[in-house]
Design an enzyme around this catalytic site. Structure first.
Site, PDB file in Angstrom:
ATOM      1  N   LYS A  62       0.798  -1.235   0.000  1.00  0.00           N
ATOM      2  CA  LYS A  62       0.000   0.000   0.000  1.00  0.00           C
ATOM      3  C   LYS A  62       0.836   1.294   0.000  1.00  0.00           C
ATOM      4  CE  LYS A  62      -4.117  -1.832   2.232  1.00  0.00           C
ATOM      5  NZ  LYS A  62      -5.172  -1.604   3.220  1.00  0.00           N
ATOM      6  N   ASP A  98     -10.059   2.911   2.354  1.00  0.00           N
ATOM      7  CA  ASP A  98     -10.166   2.216   3.650  1.00  0.00           C
ATOM      8  C   ASP A  98     -10.799   3.114   4.722  1.00  0.00           C
ATOM      9  OD1 ASP A  98      -8.993  -0.202   2.840  1.00  0.00           O
ATOM     10  OD2 ASP A  98      -6.967   0.554   3.216  1.00  0.00           O
TER      11      ASP A  98
END
Ligand code: ATR
Length: 276
Positions: A62, A98
């Site tokens: 990420k 997220d």
């Protein structure tokens, strides 16, 4: 579309997105790609080469994926991590869904206005950064971050302080002053692998106050943290809706269509329960 991670075997994203494409009659498909760190650059160039519409990105890529993208949106850039890539004719843009995925599930879960509430966050790693910054940007009365390594909690509190009153407190003080918070969120993976573990003692959690206890974990659906909270009368939220919502937001970036969240959730629950 697809998801890259290392390892990636247990991801439920392919089932979730493929069920969503099918339910809307879209001629699209989503696959899981196991990409070791040394292949990350090649994998991202492959998105351009193959003309994939986009990717989800998971652990451990990420943060490291960012230099290989053309642009990164503001929230993802502040979080310092990307979980969704959109390919527009060879131009790759990174997003982070997220935090927003969690925020949407939290806003759905609580009664009252988040802006009037005090929030205690446990943990200051990657997942915490996404959740904590997104909550701070939404607006909240106060955020306190309790992390084992105090310096990481302090750095995160500092980056949130331009949006909301934020501080770092020790784990011990988090336990001691737990009654001063309306919402308590576990962002660590404690309770996932070892299900007997709890990130913070809830001994002082008051039972005469409306408290919301959240865990980003959804395997298991009920962590010890949530079960102990329920015994004290707290309302509890696991990480399942966050997972669905982050996927729904990614789906909307790729397709421009509203994601069929109910189908996505039913599919994930079926697979978590061992169905096909
Ligand atoms: P993720 O991407 O899942 O957030 P991470 O970035 O590695 O993973 O962050 C893990 C978080 O869980 C950190 O806040 C970590 O605390 P430290 O900063 O002190 O390492 C926390 N954590 C992990 N294991 C822990 C444990 N056994 N006790 C307390 N905190 C723990």
């Amino acid at each position: 579309m697809g998801v890259i991670g290392y390892p990636i075997k247990h991801s439920l994203s392919p089932q979730m997105h493929n069920a969503a494409f099918e339910s809307l009659g879209l001629y699209m498909s989503y696959h899981a790609f196991e990409v070791p760190p040394e292949r990350l650059h090649q994998a991202i160039e492959g998105v351009r080469g193959l003309g994939l519409r986009g990717l989800n990105v998971t652990i451990p890529h990420k943060v490291n994926v960012i230099p290989f993208l053309d642009t990164v949106d503001e929230l993802a850039s502040e979080i310092g991590a990307v979980n969704t890539i959109v390919n527009d004719n060879g131009i790759l843009k990174g997003y982070n869904t997220d935090g927003e995925g969690f925020l949407n599930s939290l806003l759905n879960f609580i009664d009252g206005d988040l802006r009037d509430m005090s929030v205690l966050i446990i943990g200051a790693g990657g997942a915490s950064k996404a959740v904590t910054l997104t909550i701070a940007k939404h607006g909240v009365k106060e955020i306190a971050i309790s992390n084992r390594t105090l310096s990481k909690g302090e750095a995160l509190a500092k980056s949130c302080s331009k949006y909301a009153s934020s501080s770092s407190i020790s784990m011990k003080d988090g336990e001691k002053f737990i009654d001063q918070f309306d919402i308590i969120i576990n962002t660590t993976s404690i309770g996932m692998i070892n299900q007997a573990e709890i990130p913070m003692s809830l001994d002082r959690l008051p039972s005469n106050k409306n408290i919301y206890l959240c865990d980003l974990i959804y395997t298991p659906m009920q962590t010890k943290f949530l079960l102990e909270g329920q015994k004290k009368g707290a309302k509890t939220l696991n990480g399942l809706d966050m997972f669905i919502n982050q996927g729904a937001l990614a789906f909307e970036h790729w397709t421009g269509k509203k994601a069929p969240a109910v189908v996505m959730k039913e599919t994930v629950i079926k697979h978590l329960q061992g169905g096909n």
